[in-house]
Design a protein around this motif. Structure first.
Motif, PDB file in Angstrom:
ATOM      1  N   LYS A   1      -9.268  -2.179  -0.486  1.00 21.99           N
ATOM      2  CA  LYS A   1     -10.181  -1.286  -1.195  1.00 21.99           C
ATOM      3  C   LYS A   1     -11.256  -2.117  -1.876  1.00 21.99           C
ATOM      4  CE  LYS A   1      -6.097   1.553  -2.124  1.00 21.99           C
ATOM      5  NZ  LYS A   1      -5.179   2.087  -3.150  1.00 21.99           N
TER       6      LYS A   1
ATOM      7  N   LEU B   1      -6.843   3.125  -8.261  1.00 18.38           N
ATOM      8  CA  LEU B   1      -6.359   2.372  -7.107  1.00 18.38           C
ATOM      9  C   LEU B   1      -5.103   3.008  -6.520  1.00 18.38           C
ATOM     10  CD1 LEU B   1      -6.865  -1.283  -8.423  1.00 18.38           C
ATOM     11  CD2 LEU B   1      -8.203  -0.104  -6.656  1.00 18.38           C
ATOM     12  N   LYS B   2      -4.304   3.623  -7.381  1.00 23.14           N
ATOM     13  CA  LYS B   2      -3.043   4.199  -6.929  1.00 23.14           C
ATOM     14  C   LYS B   2      -3.276   5.408  -6.031  1.00 23.14           C
ATOM     15  CE  LYS B   2       0.059   4.209 -10.024  1.00 23.14           C
ATOM     16  NZ  LYS B   2       0.783   4.533 -11.270  1.00 23.14           N
TER      17      LYS B   2
ATOM     18  N   ASN C   1      -6.909   5.352  -0.751  1.00 25.02           N
ATOM     19  CA  ASN C   1      -6.372   4.738   0.467  1.00 25.02           C
ATOM     20  C   ASN C   1      -7.209   3.523   0.853  1.00 25.02           C
ATOM     21  OD1 ASN C   1      -4.393   6.812   0.774  1.00 25.02           O
ATOM     22  ND2 ASN C   1      -5.994   8.148   1.642  1.00 25.02           N
ATOM     23  N   ALA C   2      -6.704   2.796   1.829  1.00 20.38           N
ATOM     24  CA  ALA C   2      -7.437   1.624   2.326  1.00 20.38           C
ATOM     25  C   ALA C   2      -8.802   2.065   2.849  1.00 20.38           C
ATOM     26  CB  ALA C   2      -6.634   0.938   3.423  1.00 20.38           C
TER      27      ALA C   2
ATOM     28  N   ASP D   1      -5.921   1.361 -12.685  1.00 18.01           N
ATOM     29  CA  ASP D   1      -4.649   1.435 -11.973  1.00 18.01           C
ATOM     30  C   ASP D   1      -4.461   2.821 -11.364  1.00 18.01           C
ATOM     31  OD1 ASP D   1      -1.873   0.219 -11.474  1.00 18.01           O
ATOM     32  OD2 ASP D   1      -1.393   2.108 -12.483  1.00 18.01           O
TER      33      ASP D   1
ATOM     34  N   LEU E   1      -6.311  -6.888  -1.804  1.00 14.56           N
ATOM     35  CA  LEU E   1      -5.071  -6.882  -1.029  1.00 14.56           C
ATOM     36  C   LEU E   1      -4.757  -5.490  -0.481  1.00 14.56           C
ATOM     37  CD1 LEU E   1      -2.808  -9.190  -3.238  1.00 14.56           C
ATOM     38  CD2 LEU E   1      -3.896  -9.746  -1.037  1.00 14.56           C
ATOM     39  N   GLN E   2      -5.222  -4.449  -1.172  1.00 14.09           N
ATOM     40  CA  GLN E   2      -4.973  -3.086  -0.708  1.00 14.09           C
ATOM     41  C   GLN E   2      -6.061  -2.588   0.242  1.00 14.09           C
ATOM     42  OE1 GLN E   2      -4.528  -0.616  -4.190  1.00 14.09           O
ATOM     43  NE2 GLN E   2      -2.631  -1.620  -4.857  1.00 14.09           N
TER      44      GLN E   2
ATOM     45  N   THR F   1       3.879   7.103  -5.209  1.00 11.78           N
ATOM     46  CA  THR F   1       2.885   6.260  -5.876  1.00 11.78           C
ATOM     47  C   THR F   1       3.479   5.493  -7.040  1.00 11.78           C
ATOM     48  OG1 THR F   1       2.256   8.090  -7.323  1.00 11.78           O
ATOM     49  CG2 THR F   1       1.043   7.852  -5.259  1.00 11.78           C
TER      50      THR F   1
ATOM     51  N   TYR G   1      -8.367  -6.928 -11.754  1.00  7.17           N
ATOM     52  CA  TYR G   1      -7.896  -6.001 -10.721  1.00  7.17           C
ATOM     53  C   TYR G   1      -8.577  -6.228  -9.371  1.00  7.17           C
ATOM     54  CZ  TYR G   1      -5.011  -3.023 -13.689  1.00  7.17           C
ATOM     55  OH  TYR G   1      -4.005  -2.536 -14.486  1.00  7.17           O
TER      56      TYR G   1
ATOM     57  N   ILE H   1      -6.135  -7.303  -6.629  1.00  2.00           N
ATOM     58  CA  ILE H   1      -5.235  -6.206  -6.241  1.00  2.00           C
ATOM     59  C   ILE H   1      -5.954  -5.254  -5.292  1.00  2.00           C
ATOM     60  CG2 ILE H   1      -3.921  -4.229  -7.113  1.00  2.00           C
ATOM     61  CD1 ILE H   1      -3.503  -5.759  -9.700  1.00  2.00           C
ATOM     62  N   ALA H   2      -7.203  -4.915  -5.630  1.00  2.00           N
ATOM     63  CA  ALA H   2      -7.966  -4.020  -4.773  1.00  2.00           C
ATOM     64  C   ALA H   2      -8.205  -4.660  -3.396  1.00  2.00           C
ATOM     65  CB  ALA H   2      -9.307  -3.679  -5.435  1.00  2.00           C
TER      66      ALA H   2
END
Length: 465
Positions: free
Chosen positions: A338, A369-370, A373-374, A366, A335-336, A423, A329, A332-333
């Motif tokens: 975070k 992260l959902k 926020n950034a 998940d 790219l967001q 979300t 993950y 993914i974090a």
């Protein structure tokens, strides 16, 4: 349209409530009948026991084994209270001058009558001829009223106590047949007044009936409460099932509607190139994948409810497992915008299903992260306390209202501030996570942290050595 939708949702609820009401009445009646039968049978048993015992002493006094001896030479009139042993009893009846079995039998008979009168002064003996008429009366008094001598007599009932009611009085009686040497027969009727016993029995009967009435009234209330207690879990399960079906239908209908609409649009342009309809095809695939994930989630929840959560139990190194999931993950974090951190703590080896525990960690990460926020951070840690292992997934996201902390584990539930359609997801992740943890014998809870954010706390018992 709005009224039609409300009617569709209201009618099943009214039908269910009416059905539950009928079931509640049926269960109340059933419990009441059962309680009524139990109390009635118990009351009958108690009454029969008390009735039998209250006359037991009197019946034993009236049951005289000496009757039935052969009596010939000494007339029955010779017996009296003043001379209970008869005319031939100037000496002890057991003396050597008793010259015949007949006199011995007569002496035994008179002794029995005298002993019975001494033990119970209420005992009266009526000597009766072969036709049942009274020839003499024996008792503590020299004479008795005609009502005593006129008591009914049935020569067919012998050696068995039975009740007699006469002129407002109550008696217990036993009839005996006495045979003579010449073949003649006479009778002796032993009678005892039982007015006091009957008064006690009537008072006890009134108390027993009153107690049974009170018990039946109490049992009616208890029957109602038991029916409510019996139907409450059924009603709750029924309501949850109805809500589950409605929510599942809604969640399934949305991707199906998107897929159908998109495919109909594609059919409007049969000659179009794939590249021109790339977005529509991509949308269809995404909705199909969402539908597939939702179906798998529903199947997992169904297996949990049925107790068929099959686990491949083995030793699981939680620290290595958490590191693998965080690595998956991490991109993914990133790219967001975070940060995702794994705080390597104690070495934690537990007994469990590695794949299910990986699914649990994936759901928690998940979810974290959902709802961040950034610029927010997510932190995963593992700690061992005694025989328990604790997993914490903390985030600095939007948080959850206190009243929603428990309900977020309900299926399809989304808090107004922390759960929204934007979300994505169907609101089943935490329900599945709880099912996984409970299958491992552990617990899971959410708690708010300061200054902001939420922590998912998982406890797994029984750390392997």
């Amino acid at each position: 349209m709005m009224q039609r939708i409300q009617k569709t949702h209201t009618t099943p609820s009214l039908i269910e409530n009416d059905r539950l009401r009928r079931e509640s009445i049926r269960y109340t009646a059933l419990f009441f009948v059962v309680f009524g039968l139990i109390f009635t049978l118990l009351g009958i048993f108690v009454y029969q026991t008390v009735s039998s015992n209250i006359f037991k002493a009197v019946d034993e006094q009236l049951s005289l084994p000496s009757f039935g001896v052969i009596v010939d030479t000494v007339p029955s009139a010779a017996l009296s209270v003043d001379n209970p042993y008869g005319e031939s009893s100037d000496a002890d009846p057991s003396a050597d001058d008793v010259g015949s079995n007949d006199s011995l039998g007569e002496a035994s008979l008179s002794e029995t009558i005298y002993s019975s009168i001494e033990n119970n002064p209420q005992t009266i003996f009526l000597a009766r001829s072969s036709d049942g008429s009274t020839t003499d009366t024996y008792g503590i008094y020299a004479s008795y009223p005609d009502s005593i001598e006129g008591l009914p007599f049935d020569s067919s009932v012998l050696n068995t106590p039975y009740p007699i009611d006469q002129n407002g009085h109550h008696y217990r009686a036993v009839n005996y047949r006495i045979e003579g040497n010449d073949g003649s027969a006479s009778y002796m009727q032993a009678i005892a007044n039982v007015d006091s016993e009957i008064a006690i029995l009537n008072q006890f009967t009134a108390m027993l009936v009153g107690g049974l009435v009170v018990a039946l009234v109490v049992s009616a209330g208890a029957s109602y409460l038991l029916s409510r207690m019996t139907l409450r879990p059924i009603a709750d399960a029924w309501a949850k099932q109805t809500e589950f079906v409605q929510n599942a239908s809604h969640e399934l209908r949305t991707p199906l509607t998107v897929i159908r609409t998109t495919q109909e649009l594609l059919l409007d342009s049969p000659n179009a190139r794939i590249v021109d309809k790339f977005e529509d095809i991509t949308l269809t695939i995404e909705e199909a994948e969402r539908l597939s994930r939702l179906t798998e989630s529903l199947l997992a929840l169904t297996a949990t409810d049925a107790g068929r959560f099959d686990l491949a139990i083995g030793d699981v190194d939680l620290r290595n497992l958490c590191a693998d999931v965080v690595s998956a993950y991490d991109d993914i974090a990133f790219l967001q915008g975070k940060s995702l951190e794994f705080a390597e703590g104690d070495e934690a080896v537990v007994r469990g299903d590695r794949d299910k525990l990986r699914q649990l960690l994936a759901i928690l990460l998940d979810n974290a992260l959902k709802y961040t926020n950034a610029g927010d951070a997510v932190r995963l840690s593992v700690a061992v306390r005694g025989s328990d292992t604790t997993i914490r997934v903390e985030d600095t996201g939007i948080g959850i209202d206190e009243e929603d902390l428990e309900r977020v584990f309900d299926r399809f539930y989304r808090a107004d501030t922390a759960r929204s359609r934007e979300t994505g997801g169907a609101g089943l992740g935490l329900s599945i996570a709880r099912g996984i943890i409970e299958a491992h014998g552990g617990t899971i809870r959410l708690e708010n942290i300061e200054p902001k954010g939420v922590a998912a706390v998982v406890r797994l018992p029984g750390r392997a050595a």
